[in-house]
Motif scaffolding. Sequence first.
Motif, PDB file in Angstrom:
ATOM      1  N   THR A  14       0.837  -1.199   0.000  1.00  0.00           N
ATOM      2  CA  THR A  14       0.000   0.000   0.000  1.00  0.00           C
ATOM      3  C   THR A  14       0.871   1.248   0.000  1.00  0.00           C
ATOM      4  OG1 THR A  14      -1.751  -1.149   1.190  1.00  0.00           O
ATOM      5  CG2 THR A  14      -1.801   1.248   1.256  1.00  0.00           C
ATOM      6  N   ILE A  15       1.905   1.238   0.817  1.00  0.00           N
ATOM      7  CA  ILE A  15       2.814   2.387   0.888  1.00  0.00           C
ATOM      8  C   ILE A  15       3.498   2.604  -0.456  1.00  0.00           C
ATOM      9  CG2 ILE A  15       4.978   3.221   1.904  1.00  0.00           C
ATOM     10  CD1 ILE A  15       4.036   1.780   4.521  1.00  0.00           C
ATOM     11  N   LEU A  16       3.994   1.545  -1.050  1.00  0.00           N
ATOM     12  CA  LEU A  16       4.667   1.651  -2.339  1.00  0.00           C
ATOM     13  C   LEU A  16       3.720   2.178  -3.418  1.00  0.00           C
ATOM     14  CD1 LEU A  16       7.254   1.227  -3.927  1.00  0.00           C
ATOM     15  CD2 LEU A  16       6.551  -1.131  -4.313  1.00  0.00           C
ATOM     16  N   SER A  17       2.509   1.651  -3.466  1.00  0.00           N
ATOM     17  CA  SER A  17       1.527   2.115  -4.457  1.00  0.00           C
ATOM     18  C   SER A  17       1.200   3.587  -4.259  1.00  0.00           C
ATOM     19  CB  SER A  17       0.237   1.302  -4.346  1.00  0.00           C
ATOM     20  OG  SER A  17       0.475  -0.043  -4.649  1.00  0.00           O
ATOM     21  N   ALA A  18       0.987   3.974  -2.998  1.00  0.00           N
ATOM     22  CA  ALA A  18       0.644   5.371  -2.719  1.00  0.00           C
ATOM     23  C   ALA A  18       1.776   6.307  -3.099  1.00  0.00           C
ATOM     24  CB  ALA A  18       0.275   5.534  -1.247  1.00  0.00           C
ATOM     25  N   THR A  19       3.020   5.920  -2.835  1.00  0.00           N
ATOM     26  CA  THR A  19       4.143   6.795  -3.196  1.00  0.00           C
ATOM     27  C   THR A  19       4.260   6.923  -4.714  1.00  0.00           C
ATOM     28  OG1 THR A  19       5.713   4.959  -3.005  1.00  0.00           O
ATOM     29  CG2 THR A  19       5.485   6.416  -1.101  1.00  0.00           C
ATOM     30  N   ASN A  20       4.008   5.834  -5.429  1.00  0.00           N
ATOM     31  CA  ASN A  20       4.033   5.901  -6.894  1.00  0.00           C
ATOM     32  C   ASN A  20       2.945   6.839  -7.413  1.00  0.00           C
ATOM     33  OD1 ASN A  20       6.200   4.156  -7.278  1.00  0.00           O
ATOM     34  ND2 ASN A  20       4.889   2.351  -7.317  1.00  0.00           N
ATOM     35  N   LEU A  21       1.761   6.780  -6.803  1.00  0.00           N
ATOM     36  CA  LEU A  21       0.666   7.659  -7.218  1.00  0.00           C
ATOM     37  C   LEU A  21       0.972   9.116  -6.893  1.00  0.00           C
ATOM     38  CD1 LEU A  21      -2.334   5.410  -6.165  1.00  0.00           C
ATOM     39  CD2 LEU A  21      -1.680   6.027  -8.503  1.00  0.00           C
ATOM     40  N   ILE A  22       1.602   9.357  -5.753  1.00  0.00           N
ATOM     41  CA  ILE A  22       1.976  10.729  -5.392  1.00  0.00           C
ATOM     42  C   ILE A  22       2.963  11.292  -6.411  1.00  0.00           C
ATOM     43  CG2 ILE A  22       3.266  12.119  -3.714  1.00  0.00           C
ATOM     44  CD1 ILE A  22       1.957  10.345  -1.528  1.00  0.00           C
ATOM     45  N   GLU A  23       3.912  10.483  -6.852  1.00  0.00           N
ATOM     46  CA  GLU A  23       4.886  10.933  -7.859  1.00  0.00           C
ATOM     47  C   GLU A  23       4.182  11.376  -9.132  1.00  0.00           C
ATOM     48  OE1 GLU A  23       8.911   8.370  -6.863  1.00  0.00           O
ATOM     49  OE2 GLU A  23       7.497   7.588  -8.343  1.00  0.00           O
ATOM     50  N   ARG A  24       3.103  10.692  -9.485  1.00  0.00           N
ATOM     51  CA  ARG A  24       2.387  11.016 -10.721  1.00  0.00           C
ATOM     52  C   ARG A  24       1.441  12.207 -10.556  1.00  0.00           C
ATOM     53  NH1 ARG A  24       0.554   4.970 -11.850  1.00  0.00           N
ATOM     54  NH2 ARG A  24       2.616   4.054 -11.763  1.00  0.00           N
ATOM     55  N   GLN A  25       1.059  12.506  -9.325  1.00  0.00           N
ATOM     56  CA  GLN A  25       0.094  13.574  -9.063  1.00  0.00           C
ATOM     57  C   GLN A  25       0.813  14.842  -8.614  1.00  0.00           C
ATOM     58  OE1 GLN A  25      -3.110  13.096  -9.732  1.00  0.00           O
ATOM     59  NE2 GLN A  25      -2.783  10.959 -10.200  1.00  0.00           N
ATOM     60  N   GLU A  27       1.049  17.745 -10.339  1.00  0.00           N
ATOM     61  CA  GLU A  27       0.587  18.967 -10.985  1.00  0.00           C
ATOM     62  C   GLU A  27      -0.230  19.805  -9.994  1.00  0.00           C
ATOM     63  OE1 GLU A  27      -0.969  15.985 -12.586  1.00  0.00           O
ATOM     64  OE2 GLU A  27       0.975  15.575 -13.472  1.00  0.00           O
ATOM     65  N   VAL A  28      -0.343  21.080 -10.312  1.00  0.00           N
ATOM     66  CA  VAL A  28      -1.188  21.974  -9.514  1.00  0.00           C
ATOM     67  C   VAL A  28      -2.632  21.474  -9.611  1.00  0.00           C
ATOM     68  CG1 VAL A  28      -2.021  24.342  -9.299  1.00  0.00           C
ATOM     69  CG2 VAL A  28       0.364  23.910  -9.927  1.00  0.00           C
ATOM     70  N   GLY A  29      -3.351  21.526  -8.516  1.00  0.00           N
ATOM     71  CA  GLY A  29      -4.741  21.079  -8.510  1.00  0.00           C
ATOM     72  C   GLY A  29      -4.907  19.629  -8.088  1.00  0.00           C
TER      73      GLY A  29
END
Length: 94
Positions: A14-25, A27-29
Amino acid sequence: MSMASHEFRTPLSTILSATNLIERQNEVGQEEKRIKYLSKIKISVKNLVGILNDFLSLSKLEEGKVISQPTLFDLVEFSESLVEEIQGVKKQVR
């Protein structure tokens, strides 16, 4: 040992998936999504700490360093409080 491995693997995934998603998100907004993923990370880390504490407690019991002292408790009251706690976590995850 396989059970321990599984217990650790789930929150770590879960931690790994969330960090990967944060890297992709990035952008502003996208702040709301980042906050959601950070919350998942925090919850998973807390779960890992709880699992580690449980293992340490079991280890101490097995080594005889801690002597268990059974106590009576109200099962219905305990169950109700447990359900309330789970409902609180369930709302946070969504």
